[in-house]
Design an enzyme around this catalytic site. Structure first.
Site, PDB file in Angstrom:
ATOM      1  N   PRO A   1     -61.774  92.005  10.663  1.00 58.14           N
ATOM      2  CA  PRO A   1     -61.578  90.984   9.681  1.00 58.14           C
ATOM      3  C   PRO A   1     -62.881  89.977  10.027  1.00 58.14           C
ATOM      4  CG  PRO A   1     -60.212  90.559  11.738  1.00 58.14           C
ATOM      5  CD  PRO A   1     -60.750  91.928  11.686  1.00 58.14           C
ATOM      6  N   ASN A   2     -63.352  89.449   8.819  1.00 54.30           N
ATOM      7  CA  ASN A   2     -64.303  88.642   8.652  1.00 54.30           C
ATOM      8  C   ASN A   2     -65.885  89.125   8.991  1.00 54.30           C
ATOM      9  OD1 ASN A   2     -62.753  86.310   8.019  1.00 54.30           O
ATOM     10  ND2 ASN A   2     -62.057  86.218  10.274  1.00 54.30           N
TER      11      ASN A   2
ATOM     12  N   ARG B   1     -71.576  83.969   7.958  1.00 56.58           N
ATOM     13  CA  ARG B   1     -70.751  83.246   8.973  1.00 56.58           C
ATOM     14  C   ARG B   1     -71.654  82.792  10.532  1.00 56.58           C
ATOM     15  NH1 ARG B   1     -66.524  86.681  12.113  1.00 56.58           N
ATOM     16  NH2 ARG B   1     -65.676  85.043  13.337  1.00 56.58           N
TER      17      ARG B   1
ATOM     18  N   TYR C   1     -73.908  85.048  15.370  1.00 57.45           N
ATOM     19  CA  TYR C   1     -73.746  86.064  14.854  1.00 57.45           C
ATOM     20  C   TYR C   1     -75.228  86.566  14.396  1.00 57.45           C
ATOM     21  CZ  TYR C   1     -68.819  85.771  15.598  1.00 57.45           C
ATOM     22  OH  TYR C   1     -67.630  85.518  16.126  1.00 57.45           O
TER      23      TYR C   1
ATOM     24  N   ASN D   1     -65.888  97.481  16.008  1.00 62.72           N
ATOM     25  CA  ASN D   1     -65.946  95.877  16.176  1.00 62.72           C
ATOM     26  C   ASN D   1     -64.640  95.409  15.629  1.00 62.72           C
ATOM     27  OD1 ASN D   1     -66.413  93.303  15.907  1.00 62.72           O
ATOM     28  ND2 ASN D   1     -68.958  93.446  15.302  1.00 62.72           N
TER      29      ASN D   1
ATOM     30  N   ALA E   1     -61.489  89.346  15.658  1.00 61.18           N
ATOM     31  CA  ALA E   1     -60.609  88.714  16.181  1.00 61.18           C
ATOM     32  C   ALA E   1     -59.395  89.562  16.753  1.00 61.18           C
ATOM     33  CB  ALA E   1     -59.861  87.513  15.422  1.00 61.18           C
TER      34      ALA E   1
ATOM     35  N   HIS F   1     -58.554  90.459  20.482  1.00 66.05           N
ATOM     36  CA  HIS F   1     -57.841  89.609  21.528  1.00 66.05           C
ATOM     37  C   HIS F   1     -56.399  89.508  21.481  1.00 66.05           C
ATOM     38  CE1 HIS F   1     -61.852  88.429  21.699  1.00 66.05           C
ATOM     39  NE2 HIS F   1     -61.966  87.791  20.315  1.00 66.05           N
TER      40      HIS F   1
ATOM     41  N   GLU G   1     -66.016 100.007  22.189  1.00 65.65           N
ATOM     42  CA  GLU G   1     -65.671  98.517  21.724  1.00 65.65           C
ATOM     43  C   GLU G   1     -66.700  97.890  21.520  1.00 65.65           C
ATOM     44  OE1 GLU G   1     -63.205  94.469  23.313  1.00 65.65           O
ATOM     45  OE2 GLU G   1     -63.405  96.289  24.303  1.00 65.65           O
TER      46      GLU G   1
ATOM     47  N   HIS H   1     -69.067  94.429  20.221  1.00 62.83           N
ATOM     48  CA  HIS H   1     -69.167  93.039  19.860  1.00 62.83           C
ATOM     49  C   HIS H   1     -70.812  92.567  19.562  1.00 62.83           C
ATOM     50  CE1 HIS H   1     -65.028  92.572  20.613  1.00 62.83           C
ATOM     51  NE2 HIS H   1     -65.082  93.261  21.610  1.00 62.83           N
TER      52      HIS H   1
ATOM     53  N   ARG I   1     -68.198  82.794  25.415  1.00 64.83           N
ATOM     54  CA  ARG I   1     -67.464  81.954  24.568  1.00 64.83           C
ATOM     55  C   ARG I   1     -66.081  81.400  24.771  1.00 64.83           C
ATOM     56  NH1 ARG I   1     -67.999  84.901  18.959  1.00 64.83           N
ATOM     57  NH2 ARG I   1     -67.600  82.608  18.220  1.00 64.83           N
TER      58      ARG I   1
END
Length: 164
Positions: free
Chosen positions: A23-24, A31, A36, A87, A90, A93, A111, A113, A120
């Site tokens: 997502p996103n 964004r 990012y 990737n 959210a 988590h 995984e 990121h 963060r």
């Protein structure tokens, strides 16, 4: 975004590296550029695809904002899949459902990121996917996509030092 695929022109099926964005991530470039960067999702995907091609792999990319769709993509991974690069945004988590899908498929999974979640917010330091992933690449920005494809190829070629 529709899945994109890169295969050799000869029609010979290669082992595939599958890159899935959660997502996103379709908003990359716009964004939170301070976190990012300004590189777009399309640019990151092209970087990964080019690296996969250079290493002799086919490449498939998919982006979704839907947890159910992301799980369906994982379920659909076939025997030709060398590795999954995920990737999950959210979903990293809290999505035990995605973790279960990865565990069920037994496909080497990286995984990925762009930022470093450990540096963060507290909630981002937890990854429910790490336990089922082969490994994680985080905090390297765009170069993480190259590293993830290289890691996928090494895992596929037996370059996992944990196994002897």
């Amino acid at each position: 975004m529709e899945p994109t695929e890169a295969r050799p022109r000869s029609g010979v099926a290669l082992r595939l590296i599958v890159l899935v964005h959660g997502p996103n991530l379709n908003l990359l470039g716009l964004r939170q550029p301070e976190i990012y960067g300004t590189t777009t999702l399309d640019e990151l995907t092209q970087l990964a695809a080019q690296t996969a091609t250079e290493l002799g792999y086919g490449f498939v990319n998919h982006q979704t904002n839907s947890e159910a769709e992301l799980i369906d993509v994982i379920h659909a991974l076939g025997a030709e899949t060398a590795a999954l690069i995920l990737n999950a945004g959210a979903f990293t988590h809290y999505s035990w459902a995605i973790a279960d899908a990865i565990a069920a498929k037994r496909v080497p999974t990286i995984e990925l990121h762009i930022s470093n979640p450990a540096a963060r917010e507290d909630f981002r330091t937890i990854s429910v996917l790490s336990a089922v992933a082969s490994g994680s690449i985080a905090g390297f920005g765009s170069i993480g996509y190259v590293l993830a494809v290289q890691a996928a190829a090494l895992l596929d070629q037996g370059g996992d030092s944990r196994r002897g």
